[in-house]
Each structure stands twice: as structure tokens, then as C-alpha cells.
Design a protein around this motif. Structure first.
Motif, short mmCIF file in Angstrom:
data_model
loop_
_atom_site.label_atom_id
_atom_site.label_comp_id
_atom_site.label_asym_id
_atom_site.label_seq_id
_atom_site.Cartn_x
_atom_site.Cartn_y
_atom_site.Cartn_z
N ASP A 168 10.14 -4.77 5.27
CA ASP A 168 8.96 -5.42 4.69
C ASP A 168 8.24 -4.49 3.73
O ASP A 168 7.14 -4.01 3.99
CB ASP A 168 8.03 -5.87 5.82
CG ASP A 168 8.60 -7.05 6.59
OD1 ASP A 168 8.98 -8.04 5.95
OD2 ASP A 168 8.68 -6.97 7.83
N GLN A 169 8.87 -4.25 2.60
CA GLN A 169 8.31 -3.32 1.61
C GLN A 169 7.61 -4.12 0.51
O GLN A 169 8.23 -5.00 -0.08
CB GLN A 169 9.42 -2.54 0.92
CG GLN A 169 10.45 -1.95 1.85
CD GLN A 169 11.66 -1.43 1.12
OE1 GLN A 169 12.27 -2.12 0.30
NE2 GLN A 169 12.02 -0.20 1.41
N CYS A 170 6.37 -3.76 0.21
CA CYS A 170 5.71 -4.49 -0.88
C CYS A 170 6.04 -3.88 -2.24
O CYS A 170 5.58 -4.35 -3.26
CB CYS A 170 4.22 -4.62 -0.64
SG CYS A 170 3.27 -3.15 -0.90
N LYS A 203 0.36 -9.99 -1.13
CA LYS A 203 -0.56 -8.90 -0.80
C LYS A 203 -1.88 -9.20 -1.52
O LYS A 203 -1.88 -9.80 -2.60
CB LYS A 203 -0.03 -7.56 -1.31
CG LYS A 203 1.14 -7.01 -0.54
CD LYS A 203 0.81 -6.66 0.88
CE LYS A 203 0.62 -5.20 1.13
NZ LYS A 203 0.51 -4.89 2.58
N CYS A 242 9.91 1.84 -0.47
CA CYS A 242 8.92 2.29 0.50
C CYS A 242 9.50 2.22 1.90
O CYS A 242 9.60 1.14 2.50
CB CYS A 242 7.63 1.46 0.42
SG CYS A 242 6.40 2.12 1.56
N LYS A 275 1.52 0.14 -6.52
CA LYS A 275 0.20 -0.49 -6.47
C LYS A 275 -0.39 -0.79 -7.84
O LYS A 275 -0.15 -0.08 -8.82
CB LYS A 275 -0.75 0.42 -5.70
CG LYS A 275 -0.35 0.61 -4.25
CD LYS A 275 -0.55 -0.64 -3.41
CE LYS A 275 -0.26 -0.39 -1.95
NZ LYS A 275 -0.68 -1.44 -1.06
N MET A 297 8.16 3.06 4.54
CA MET A 297 7.12 2.69 5.52
C MET A 297 7.22 1.21 5.87
O MET A 297 7.02 0.82 7.02
CB MET A 297 5.75 3.01 4.93
CG MET A 297 4.62 3.00 5.90
SD MET A 297 4.65 4.45 6.94
CE MET A 297 3.16 5.26 6.49
N ALA A 298 7.51 0.40 4.86
CA ALA A 298 7.82 -1.02 5.06
C ALA A 298 6.90 -1.69 6.07
O ALA A 298 7.35 -2.31 7.03
CB ALA A 298 9.29 -1.16 5.49
N CYS A 299 5.60 -1.57 5.82
CA CYS A 299 4.65 -2.02 6.84
C CYS A 299 4.09 -3.41 6.56
O CYS A 299 3.21 -3.87 7.28
CB CYS A 299 3.48 -1.03 6.91
SG CYS A 299 2.34 -1.16 5.54
N SER A 300 4.59 -4.09 5.53
CA SER A 300 4.02 -5.40 5.17
C SER A 300 4.65 -6.48 6.05
O SER A 300 5.45 -7.30 5.60
CB SER A 300 4.26 -5.69 3.70
OG SER A 300 3.62 -4.71 2.92
N CYS A 319 -0.03 3.93 -2.84
CA CYS A 319 -0.54 3.42 -1.57
C CYS A 319 -0.98 4.60 -0.72
O CYS A 319 -0.27 5.60 -0.63
CB CYS A 319 0.58 2.65 -0.87
SG CYS A 319 0.15 2.08 0.78
N LEU A 341 -1.17 4.70 2.54
CA LEU A 341 -0.61 4.76 3.90
C LEU A 341 0.42 5.88 4.11
O LEU A 341 0.36 6.57 5.12
CB LEU A 341 -0.04 3.40 4.30
CG LEU A 341 -1.08 2.27 4.36
CD1 LEU A 341 -0.42 0.93 4.64
CD2 LEU A 341 -2.13 2.55 5.42
N PRO A 342 1.36 6.11 3.17
CA PRO A 342 2.32 7.19 3.43
C PRO A 342 1.72 8.60 3.33
O PRO A 342 2.40 9.58 3.58
CB PRO A 342 3.39 6.98 2.35
CG PRO A 342 3.23 5.57 1.91
CD PRO A 342 1.76 5.30 2.02
N GLY A 352 5.47 3.98 -1.19
CA GLY A 352 4.12 3.51 -1.51
C GLY A 352 3.75 3.67 -2.96
O GLY A 352 2.60 4.02 -3.28
S1 SF4 Z 1 3.15 1.61 3.07
FE1 SF4 Z 1 3.08 -0.61 3.39
S2 SF4 Z 1 1.41 -1.35 2.05
FE2 SF4 Z 1 1.96 0.72 1.38
S3 SF4 Z 1 3.47 0.37 -0.24
FE3 SF4 Z 1 4.62 0.65 1.66
S4 SF4 Z 1 4.95 -1.42 2.43
FE4 SF4 Z 1 3.33 -1.55 0.89
#
Ligand code: SF4
Lengths: 735, 65
Positions: free
Chosen positions: A343-345, A234, A349, A114, A351-354, A564, A566-567, A111
């Protein structure tokens, strides 16, 4: 039956790139010397004035770093320099500022890619800040700039091209490309990449056609997804960043950066960043499947949870659940999203939540019949465009999501605005004559998307909706279309910004989280609903005030650093709550430790938990004073609409009568027996308004503000933001 | 009667932690539960009895937006 969607099949828009490029006219080109950051900072700002065709550089001073840190802090600092108290969003001096923070671009910690966008919002008239993914910010930084500061207005559609490897920056008139983002991102990526391998080094910022008429225009930040062979998007969603962008006649910002290597931030202690990065990515890998399922469902995993706890906005925030929620819940999106693609933005990352839904056959409008990849839906889109508008059809939801994104419209504001007009339709405030023939019944997906097409065409009732709830409230009241009190009560906006997609009637702390947020009601500043309403961990006003001090500041820090959120807490050490008592667990202490190490590892500067909060506090209070400078920023601007605080209509009360009656009896101390619903609603309203005011008193006190919400001189001094300009704004309010 | 997150909940004979969660519609999968101050390991909720009069704390580990 499960249907598979081929993630490689989509309509191609890049066939004609050379013809389109041939129509470009270079307005100005300047050479520059690319440089990498040193310990997270390049200390250079790229300044562009579109009116005078100036491209130049400004130095970032040590004082800026010490007080404003980076990201949102730098954005606010430059915006303050750019505007006066009288500046409107569409004045040429309004700046549009993009800044990744000092930690942005590291590929070790999940994350970390940004960018922060700051400008004067068309919806609120005060600064808006958006935290957005995609590659633009980090690539900009690794070309040599911590900040891009854009002012003025171009005469014709213009693009800014920052080409790091060639060492040139250009403004070009670009007359022929469609501004809509799913096309613009693809075309400009192809146009400025040297070859297929170079595509990942190009990122594009754009806003679509509807951002030209709506106040809720958003910016789309791209990244190239090599597996899909697609430009992904995004959004810097809130407050009209895309509107300012199109008003400046910007069609796109294009950065072509360098091939990524590790440690491009030239960290003070790179191995430490590797160590903490490994820790978080291991945690995600080992526990996401039993925790939030972010890697499969993104934030859409929240849909049925919110429904179960009566928190999912339904029919313009009247209700918190709906029988049809399973039609748009996480299981639906789990199947609809393409799985197995990281799906990493931003790089690194875990988390790869995109997530993305591939293979959507567009149902309506100019792209009818095209096959597109839809980025999302995230929770906010499913709730805002879906349940809040009574729409429970995944295909229509994808359709609205797609057009919001490509036209450059904020899904959150649009969802809330659309829900508002649908309720107005239900209550007879609107009718076919007033909407130009559009039937705005709950769940009418075709009408929902037609509002977007109208915004894009610059015609019809869509233009009115695109200007937001506050604009519509004023208009409908002025036109005498309904009871002014009702229109005010059910219009879910604060400071002019639409409320994001969580019901907060039963969480006083979240009412404060929304209404006291500097930029307007966005959940990225404080999300306390479960802590407050379900876990009952912050029962007193003082407890809530403490939470409304700590969490907004902690979350602000992500925006200073280019991180980010989220993590931080969408993954937790499995024993987090067992180990840490009470509300402390909600801070996820071990992740806070990671961040302290990451910060010191990159910048070389020590940081502890207290000084982390102080970094944010300086910027947060500066933004509060900025609001004051723009004629807002005091108590009367921190009041939510009653729909956010309690039941507005008889139907709402009666749908949860047991709860409300119990509250009257057990908390307010009034026996509801024998009272009419109207009488009970009046009693509820008095109680809820009173406790909200008590909460505000407690929060202001905790934040070091006066009872009118103005930072005191002691607070400004303590935070070292007592410059003469700041003091001059505040002094008249201190008596 | 039980007290769950400071709110009363009617007690049913033989209740387990899982029953309490079900009755309260606590469907979120990441919970931390204490019964009379004792932490209850996840995975044992359906085997852990809750005595009448117990104080139950259920923390939802959910981060939201
Ligand atoms: S957690 Fe999701 S929104 Fe945040 S940087 Fe990683 S992929 Fe992007």
C-alpha cells in the motif's frame, strides 16, 4: 471469527465513461512541450486562470529556489503574489497552488511522492499548507512543472487535464460526473488513460459534494492501485483546500504522465540516491515488524498506545482513555485491512502504510448498498471520528471515514467539530430543536454520518457543523445558547482550525506545538508529547523552546522537498537511542544524514544540518509574516483554548483528581486539602496559563521574534527574506 | 523507592526492569532503558534486577503523528 473481504470486489462506476465524456465541452486547449526536471527542478510553473480561461507558463527563478526551495515554499511565494491583505478565501484572486518539491518523485527513498497544497483557508483566513501523497505531484513534475498555480473561478463545473504524452493542456466543462471522490477518481482515471497499463500514469485531484457547503473541505489525490483495480485516495486534509477547489467550480484536476523510469529527476549523483534509498528500505524491511507495524496497520497502530498513556482524545478531549478502546484498536484494523498488498502512495516506499479496508458495504446515504474500499482509517480518523465522538464501532467508523473522504471533508476537523457538538448536546447547549431533530449523543454513528449527508445535500444542521468549531462558537454564543466561557473553553480550535487528535493537557511543549503552528493546530509541525510528558527529556522552558525551534523547522523541510515525514521517525535504526544521547536521538541523526545525502544527490548542492534548518527557517518566518499581513500572526492568535491546557469541567478535574492535586501540592506549592474542586480548578488554571505564557516567551525569543511574536528585522535579514514587501508588513509591528 | 524519569516510584522487593515498566504502564514496545546510567538490552528486561534507590530512565521511541 475472522471474516475475509475480497479486495477485488467493489461497485463499478466506470461503465458509462464515454457517455460522460461526450458531454464535455472544451473551453481552451493549449499545446506544451513536456520536459523532465534537471537535478530535481523543471523551473517551470503552470499557471491557470479559470475566470479568463488562460493557460500559460511562468519561469521559476534562481532567487525563488535559493530562498523558497520548493513545495510549500513555492506555494507561499505565489500565494503572496496573488492576494492582498483583504483577500478572502472565496475571492477569485485566492490561488490554489500545488507543488511537489525538488526531491519529490524519486523512487529510491521511501516517502518521496508528496505534493504541497497552499491556499488561503476558509477556516482561518490565513495560508494553509497540506502535505499529501498520491501520484499527482510527481506526474505533474515529470510532465514539466514544479508548480501548478490556479486562480480565478470557472462558470460551470470544470476539469483541468494535463496530458503529458500528447503535449496538451485543456480546460473542459464536465457537467455530468458525480464530484464525490471515490467516483470522480475512478471515472477520470478510466476516461484519460489510454488503456489498462496506462492507468497508473493518470492521477486525479477532486473534492466531493460536501466541500461545497463546508469550510473544512479537503482534496483527494488519487493513485491507481493495479492490484485492487481501484483508484486510491490520499487527502490534503486541513483547512478547507477542497472548499476553495469547489468554490472555483473545479470538479477535477487530471494529469496523465509518462511511464515511470528510474531517475526521472535527473539527479546530480543518482547512485548516491540508490544507496541511501536502499539503506532506509532495508531498515524498514528488517525492523518494522518489531517497531511500529506501519506495513500492516499504518498509523492506526497508535490507538491503544495513546489510550494507555491517557492521550487518546475521548468525548471532545475531556479524557485520555476509554474502556471500549480495544474495539477500535490496532488489532481490529490489522484484521480489517487487506494484508499482503504493497500500500504505497508513491513508488518505492517500503513503508507502504496507506492501508485500506476493502469490501465495506455502505450503510447509509446515496451509496447505500455499494461495496467500496475505504482508505484508512489512519490513527487520526480512528481517534477523531471514533473515540473523540464516543464511537467505538468499527463498521460505523468505516462508514464515517468513507463519507468524509468521498464527500471531501477533512476527517480531523470533522472529528473535532462533531465531538464539540456532541459535548454541546450533553451539556444542553444543543437540543433536538436546535439540531433539526438530530440526536447527537456520544457514539451515535448514524447521526455522525447524517451530518455529512446534510453537508453534501447543503441542508440542515450539518451545514453549521461543516463551518467548523470557531463558526459554531460564535453562533452559539450569539444565540445565547450557553455559557460563553464554557463554549470558548471546550471548542478545540486555534486560529480557526480544529486541533488534531492528541490530548495535550499534560504536555506543555505540545500545547506550544499546536498553538504556535503557523497554519493552526496540526501535529505535522511538532509532536513532542512523549519527549516532554513521558520521557521528561525537555524539562525547562528553554529546553522546550529549543525543541519548538528545531522540530517544526525540521518537519517543515519535508514540505519544501516533497517528502513524507513517516520514514524519518516511524522507523529508527535499532540502536538509535543507545547511540545518541538525550533528545538528540529524537532527531534520528542517521536518517538526517540520509536526507542530506539524498538532497545533494539529487540537486547537486551541498547541505549540512545547519543549512537544512535555515532553508526551512526562511519559509517558516515568511509564512509567519504572511499571517501578519492577513491581520493575524501575533501573540493573541497563538493562544489555545483552555481544554487544550487543563481541565475545563468539574468532571474532568475529578476524573484525574490525584494527578491535579499532586501538581498543586508539589509544583504549585499549594496544599489542596480542604479546597473545593472549583477552587482547585481556579488554581490550576492560573498556574497552567502562566506557564503557557512563559513557554511562549521562551519560544519567541529562540525563534528571533519580539515578545508579541513578530520576526525581528535581524531575523528577516539573517534569513534573506527582508524584501521591501516583507519589511513593509513587519515594520509597523516593530515600533 | 526508585526514581523513574525524574518521578518517584515505590520499590517492591526483587523488582526487575519489566516490573518497573509494568507498574508505570509503559506498554510501548520500543523503549530504551537505563538503570543507574547502564543501558539495558531489550529482551532482558524480565531478567534485569533493579536495586532499591536506583535511577531508571525510560525513553519511549515513539514518533506520533
Ligand atoms: S510512508 Fe506511507 S504515507 Fe508516507 S509515502 Fe510511504 S506509503 Fe505514503
Amino acid at each position: 471469527m475472522s471474516v475475509t473481504y475480497d479486495y477485488k470486489v467493489r461497485t463499478n462506476y466506470a461503465a458509462d465513461v464515454s457517455t460522460l465524456r461526450a458531454a464535455h465541452k472544451t473551453l481552451v486547449e493549449v499545446p506544451f512541450t513536456p520536459s523532465l526536471p534537471e537535478r530535481g527542478y523543471t523551473r517551470r510553473t503552470l499557471f491557470v486562470d479559470l475566470s479568463t480561461l488562460t493557460i500559460s507558463e511562468k519561469a521559476i527563478t534562481q532567487e525563488m529556489i535559493d530562498v523558497f526551495t520548493g513545495g510549500r515554499g513555492f506555494g507561499l511565494y505565489y500565494l503572496w503574489q496573488a492576494v492582498t491583505p483583504g483577500t478572502k478565501w472565496n475571492d477569485p484572486e485566492n490561488a490554489l497552488i500545488i507543488s511537489p518539491g525538488p526531491l519529490a518523485g524519486n523512487t529510491q527513498y521511501a516517502g518521496s511522492g508528496k505534493s504541497l497544497v497552499v491556499t488561503i483557508s476558509p477556516e482561518t483566513g490565513i495560508p494553509i499548507d497540506c502535505n499529501v501523497g498520491g501520484y499527482f505531484g510527481p506526474l505533474l513534475k515529470f510532465c514539466g512543472f514544479d508548480v501548478l498555480d490556479i486562480r480565478g473561478k470557472a462558470k460551470h463545473d470544470t476539469i483541468l487535464v494535463i496530458d503529458g504524452p500528447r503535449g496538451v493542456i485543456r480546460l473542459e466543462e464536465a457537467p455530468e460526473e458525480a464530484p464525490d471522490s471515490h467516483i470522480a477518481a475512478e471515472i477520470f482515471t478510466h476516461m484519460y488513460a489510454d488503456d489498462a497499463r496506462d492507468m497508473q500514469n493518470v492521477a486525479v485531484v477532486s473534492a466531493g459534494k460536501a466541500a461545497e457547503s463546508a469550510y473544512m473541505g479537503c482534496l483527494n489525490f488519487s493513485w491507481w492501485d493495479p492490484k485492487r483495480g481501484a483508484a486510491r485516495l490520499k487527502q490534503a486534509g486541513r483547512g478547507g483546500t477542497g472548499t476553495v477547489f469547489r468554490d472555483k467550480k473545479l470538479k477535477a484536476l487530471v494529469v496523465r504522465g509518462f511511464r515511470m523510469k528510474t531517475d526521472m529527476n535527473r539527479a546530480a549523483d543518482f547512485p548516491v540516491t540508490v544507496q541511501v534509498g536502499k539503506r532506509i528500505n532495508d531498515e524498514i524491511r528488517n525492523h518494522d515488524d518489531e517497531q511500529c507495524h506501519m506495513r500492516r496497520q499504518g498509523t492506526a497502530h497508535l490507538v491503544e498506545v495513546m489510550d494507555a498513556y491517557d492521550l487518546l482524545p475521548v468525548h471532545n478531549f475531556q479524557y485520555g482513555k476509554h474502556v471500549d478502546t480495544p474495539k477500535i484498536d490496532s488489532q481490529v484494523w490489522d484484521r480489517r485491512f487487506t494484508q499482503g498488498i504493497p500500500d504505497q502512495c508513491w513508488y518505492g516506499c517500503g513503508m507502504a502504510c496507506s492501508k485500506a479496508a476493502d469490501g465495506h458495504h455502505v450503510l447509509t446515504g446515496p451509496y447505500k448498498g455499494h461495496i467500496v474500499t475505504v482508505d484508512g482509517p489512519e490513527y487520526e480518523n480512528a481517534a477523531g471520528l471514533g473515540s473523540n465522538c464516543g464511537l467505538f464501532d468499527p463498521d460505523w467508523l468505516l462508514e464515517v471515514n468513507f463519507y468524509c473522504d468521498t464527500y471531501g471533508i477533512d476527517t480531523i476537523s470533522f472529528g473535532t467539530a462533531c465531538a464539540f457538538v456532541m459535548e454541546c448536546w450533553e451539556k444542553g447547549i444543543l437540543n433536538a430543536e436546535r439540531t433539526g431533530g438530530l440526536d447527537l449523543a456520544w457514539g451515535n454513528g448514524a447521526s455522525e454520518v447524517e451530518l455529512l449527508h446534510q453537508m453534501a445535500r447543503g441542508e440542515g444542521f450539518g451545514i453549521t457543523v461543516g463551518k467548523g468549531v470557531k463558526y459554531m462558537q460564535d453562533l452559539f454564543i450569539r444565540n445565547g445558547w450557553g455559557d460563553p466561557q464554557l463554549i470558548r473553553d471546550m471548542g478545540m480550535q486555534i486560529k480557526g482550525l480544529e486541533i488534531s487528535q492528541y490530548m495535550c493537557k499534560e504536555s506543555l511543549a505540545q500545547q506550544g506545538g499546536f498553538a504556535l503552528a503557523n497554519k493552526g493546530p496540526q501535529h505535522d509541525e511538532a509532536w513532542l508529547i512523549f519527549m516532554d510528558m513521558v520521557n521528561n527529556q525537555i524539562p525547562t522552558f528553554e529546553d522546550k523552546a529549543e525543541a519548538l525551534h528545531y522540530f517544526p523547522l525540521f518537519r517543515t523541510w519535508f514540505g519544501l522537498q516533497g517528502l513524507c515525514k513517516l520514514p524519518w521517525n516511524d522507523i529508527e535504526p535499532p540502536d538509535n537511542h543507545e547511540k545518541y544521547p538525550g533528545p538528540e536521538a529524537a532527531k534520528v541523526p542517521e536518517h538526517v544524514e540520509n536526507y542530506l545525502k539524498l538532497y545533494t544527490g539529487i540537486t547537486g548542492k551541498p547541505l549540512d544540518r545547519k543549512s537544512l534548518i535555515e532553508q526551512s527557517e526562511a519559509v517558516y518566518n515568511f509564512q509567519r509574516v504572511f499571517n501578519l499581513r492577513m491581520g493575524q500572526g501575533d501573540r493573541k492568535n497563538d493562544m489555545p483554548p483552555y481544554r487544550a491546557m487543563g481541565p475545563v469541567t468539574k468532571e474532568e478535574y475529578e476524573s484525574r483528581a490525584e494527578r491535579y492535586d499532586k501538581q498543586l501540592k508539589e509544583i504549585v506549592g499549594i496544599d489542596p486539602a480542604g479546597k473545593s474542586t472549583e477552587e482547585k480548578m481556579t488554581l490550576q488554571r492560573a498556574w497552567r496559563t502562566d506557564r503557557y505564557n512563559k513557554l511562549v516567551d521562551a519560544v519567541y525569543k529562540r525563534r528571533g521574534w519580539t515578545p508579541d511574536g513578530v520576526p525581528t528585522m535581524e531575523t528577516l535579514k539573517k534569513l534573506k527574506i527582508d524584501s521591501p514587501e516583507v519589511v513593509a508588513v513587519v515594520a509597523p509591528h516593530l515600533g | 523507592m526508585l526514581i523513574v524519569n525524574e518521578e518517584p516510584l515505590e520499590y517492591d522487593e526483587g523488582m526487575t526492569v519489566a516490573d518497573v515498566l509494568k507498574k508505570r504502564n509503559y506498554i510501548w514496545r520500543m523503549l530504551a532503558v537505563w538503570v543507574n546510567g547502564q543501558f539495558v538490552q531489550r529482551g532482558t528486561y524480565d531478567k534485569t534486577p533493579v536495586p532499591d534507590g536506583a535511577e531508571v530512565k525510560v525513553i519511549h521511541q515513539i514518533a506520533g503523528g
